[in-house]
Design a protein around this motif. Sequence first.
Motif: not given
Length: 477
Positions: A439, A443, A448-453, A455-456, A459
């Motif tokens: 991640r 970043r 950002w899309a990959k980083a958020d994915a 993170r999700d 989670k």
Amino acid sequence: MALKIYNTLTRELKDFIPFHGKKVNMYVCGPTVYDHCHLGHARSYVSFDVIRRYLSYRGYDVNYISNITDVDDKVINRARESGEDPLELSRKFTDSFIEDMETLAVLSPDTRPKVTEHINEIISTIETLVQKGAAYVTHKGNVYYDLTRSEEKIGVLSHQTAEGLLEGSGSRVDVEDDKRYQLDFVLWKVSPEDEIGWDSPWGRGRPGWHIECSVMSAKYGSEQLDIHGGGMDLIFPHHEAEIHQSESCTGKHPFSKYWMHNGFLTIDKEKMSKSLGNFFTIKEVLGKFPAGTIRFFIVYTHYRSTIDFSEDALEEAGRARKRLLNSISNVEHALDSAPEDDNDAGLDELIDTTRDEFMTAMDDDFNTREAIGSMFVFGRKVNSIISSENPGREALRRVLDFFAEIDGVLGIFTEKESPSESDDTGLSDEEINGMIELREKARAEKDWAKADAIRDELKEKGIIIEDGKEGVRWRRE
Ligand code: AMP
Ligand code: ZN
């Protein structure tokens, strides 16, 4: 605050005051080893293990004795069925029992005496009882305790009348035609030619079940015990028999100052037992659940309450325990990046109040349920302090020391398999760190899309990421 114990003898919750200051002689009836032990046995020994550990934690010098009944009808019958030597058979199942206890983090007793190694002492105690007129020898060569000699003590522990006991005595009072009175119990039993036996003044035979505990508790503990324990089914006839024999023999009263009895582990509301066939051996359950979960399942109920066994209940216990293990793992993880300052962020005060709550609960007749409840609150508060206040390294170390201190009593973190091995995220610490690195890389590349994915995904698996000044930190939910 004084430690209070519920005493079956007086049916009262009273301050614990041993005979001799801080010295505690504690005897807990051990298993009859004719098969692998089941979860009901584990319930008894884990409960008394916690009681023993808490007494030590409270500064008592505990001498813990727990016997092995390695010869009796059940052992002999099982050996006959399987064609094995009875002593070989009981040795095999003694080993199996000890192995199970070690796996469940039950500390070894100071002494674990076996009946077959105390036959001479048992014979001489029975001789004393016969000489004192408290026991009689029948034409068959059996020796019975004569209850008419201590009639006033009938029902002393079960709080029932002789009539009530006779009506409800069930399978554990033997019906023999050479007894003078049906509640009389056997001290020495004639052995048929083809059965295991030892020579005695009354002929070749073997001890009855109850006498061993009177003999071995006096030998390794004291003629007057501070605590005597066992499951509730032992109150009558076993423990009452012990009181009659021991007090007649020594002339000292009470034989045990406190009598403690654990509640049953049931299945569908019925006591788990070999004779009902509704049992799971400890080994079977260990095949499905980690030892720590099984121990937690037992300890998370007060020792006198009933525990109803089901796989769902064990799974629930596993999840509850995981919450505590996750808090420990969060602290360990936070240590990696903790500042070297002495900011305790309120952790020291939290430790002190939690210790007080823990001891207050345990002082109330070993209320493990509430004691663990205070640890859940502690764990949640620690999680939140870590994520918001960045406490210093030393304070975090003291939190880990406190978890270890409590574990010394409850033994529920000991078998500390990594939470990731038993939890539903299925992610080890290394895997989580690997994903966080990916991640970070995304970043850095402004993907950002990959980083958020990533993170999700974390989670979803219960891993919370926090971006802070010192870099990325994570914790399990
Ligand atoms: P036993 O070998 O049957 O004499 O049992 C050894 C100890 O385990 C005794 O203290 C019993 O009361 C206890 N025990 C056996 N079954 C259960 C059960 N289902 N729940 C709780 N304790 C039990
Ligand atoms: Zn006993």
